[in-house]
Design an enzyme around this catalytic site. Sequence first.
Site, PDB file in Angstrom:
ATOM      1  N   ASP A 135     -38.026   8.123  17.241  1.00  0.00           N
ATOM      2  CA  ASP A 135     -38.460   6.860  17.525  1.00  0.00           C
ATOM      3  C   ASP A 135     -38.974   6.562  18.781  1.00  0.00           C
ATOM      4  O   ASP A 135     -39.822   5.883  18.963  1.00  0.00           O
ATOM      5  CB  ASP A 135     -37.236   5.696  17.055  1.00  0.00           C
ATOM      6  CG  ASP A 135     -37.985   4.219  17.066  1.00  0.00           C
ATOM      7  OD1 ASP A 135     -38.320   3.945  16.049  1.00  0.00           O
ATOM      8  OD2 ASP A 135     -37.970   3.559  18.064  1.00  0.00           O
ATOM      9  N   LEU A 193     -39.563   1.729  14.251  1.00  0.00           N
ATOM     10  CA  LEU A 193     -40.508   2.696  13.638  1.00  0.00           C
ATOM     11  C   LEU A 193     -39.669   3.333  12.673  1.00  0.00           C
ATOM     12  O   LEU A 193     -40.340   3.567  11.667  1.00  0.00           O
ATOM     13  CB  LEU A 193     -41.094   3.548  14.814  1.00  0.00           C
ATOM     14  CG  LEU A 193     -41.944   2.873  15.685  1.00  0.00           C
ATOM     15  CD1 LEU A 193     -42.798   3.837  16.711  1.00  0.00           C
ATOM     16  CD2 LEU A 193     -43.113   1.748  14.971  1.00  0.00           C
ATOM     17  N   ASP A 194     -38.545   3.898  13.051  1.00  0.00           N
ATOM     18  CA  ASP A 194     -37.782   4.820  11.930  1.00  0.00           C
ATOM     19  C   ASP A 194     -37.671   3.912  10.911  1.00  0.00           C
ATOM     20  O   ASP A 194     -37.682   4.050   9.596  1.00  0.00           O
ATOM     21  CB  ASP A 194     -36.361   4.875  12.815  1.00  0.00           C
ATOM     22  CG  ASP A 194     -36.461   6.302  13.295  1.00  0.00           C
ATOM     23  OD1 ASP A 194     -37.235   7.212  12.975  1.00  0.00           O
ATOM     24  OD2 ASP A 194     -35.589   6.516  14.539  1.00  0.00           O
ATOM     25  N   GLN A 195     -37.155   2.632  11.175  1.00  0.00           N
ATOM     26  CA  GLN A 195     -36.602   1.561   9.834  1.00  0.00           C
ATOM     27  C   GLN A 195     -37.957   1.080   9.231  1.00  0.00           C
ATOM     28  O   GLN A 195     -37.977   0.863   8.045  1.00  0.00           O
ATOM     29  CB  GLN A 195     -35.921   0.483  10.504  1.00  0.00           C
ATOM     30  CG  GLN A 195     -34.614   0.964  11.125  1.00  0.00           C
ATOM     31  CD  GLN A 195     -33.410  -0.112  11.617  1.00  0.00           C
ATOM     32  OE1 GLN A 195     -33.313   0.237  12.659  1.00  0.00           O
ATOM     33  NE2 GLN A 195     -33.307  -1.063  10.822  1.00  0.00           N
TER      34      GLN A 195
END
Length: 387
Positions: A140, A168-170
């Site tokens: 991320d 960004l990951d989530q």
Amino acid sequence: MMGSLDGVRVIDVTMSVAGPFATQILGDLGADVIKVERPDVGDDTRKWGPPFWEGESCSFISLNRSKRSVVLDLKTEEGREDFRLLVDSADVLVQNLRPGSLTKLGLGHEEMRARNPRLIYCDMTGYGGRGPLGDAPAYDPLMQAFSGLMSMTGEDGGAPARIPVSVLDQGAGMWTALAVMDALRNRDRTGEGTHVETSLMETAMMWMPSQLTGYFAAGVIPQRLGSGTVGIYPYAAFPTADNWIIIAAGNQSLWERLCRAIEREELMEDERFLLNPDRVAHREELFEELARTLRERPSAEWLEKLASVGVPSTPIQTLDQVVRDEQVQAMGILPEIPHPRIEGFRTIALPLRENGEYPDIRRVAPLLGEHTDEVIGPLRAQTRGEA
């Protein structure tokens, strides 16, 4: 509340944050999520910490509920064959290993969909799986930096700052869950599975529509604005006598109400601040004018005055304040649920409600390999023709 994905089996070959977040959403919506982990170590997040809760990583248990865990060594033929049996039983496979890792083992989307044409195979990557960086690893903070997002965060003149959650990951996890729902709907019509791709980089681009459009239109490169935003002012954090508050005067009426509430009506006549474009162009001067007045009284007093005239505002709270807040309590989004190993366990409900109810949380995050025999045993028995 039974989720809409009840009866859908998802094979989860993911680690860290993006992939587990995607499959947790699917699990919360009712899917039977089978998390495939490496022997001995499992998902990397099992070791991330502190903090730990009764010896379990807070990172892992926050991203892996509503799943069952099986351990398979995909470097062995036995492990790969068990994996193929799992895929034969599945509707969806989600993976976020380094690009090409499963393909090198003969477990890529072409091979798996040849075995199971109804399979929806999801590849999650950092850079989209193509181009000069297509195979590069991504986390991320790297993607916040590379995408330009980090260039806009932090205070003006200060160092770039990472948004301190894995946005960004989530975000990629949310897009993956949405893509799976879309692919399942398409499969209902066609009977065919598909190959789905999502990435952190594409997610980052999608999180910046106004900024990118502004650049295309006017060549404007967004600068760091701290708590503020592009194109609106005052719309940021301001100091008071005892703390900081956010004020969001997003239109002309709210601006004028703000001026009256703080007894600074003369600002409405100042040529620098007449209309929103003027205020944006002179945001530094306006910040100083507002801050000079707001510093005279405590936050609670200002928030009460602003609320009385309908100017959107809020205190900047810390997490200990948030979890005790009356609004959060009323929402019920932080339920305490039974846990076999952690007394008083609390978690975060999936933030959607049907008929006023959040989806049921059916399982806490599993121990490594907790369900291997339960899941793999029946599949092996089927191949042997056993009842």
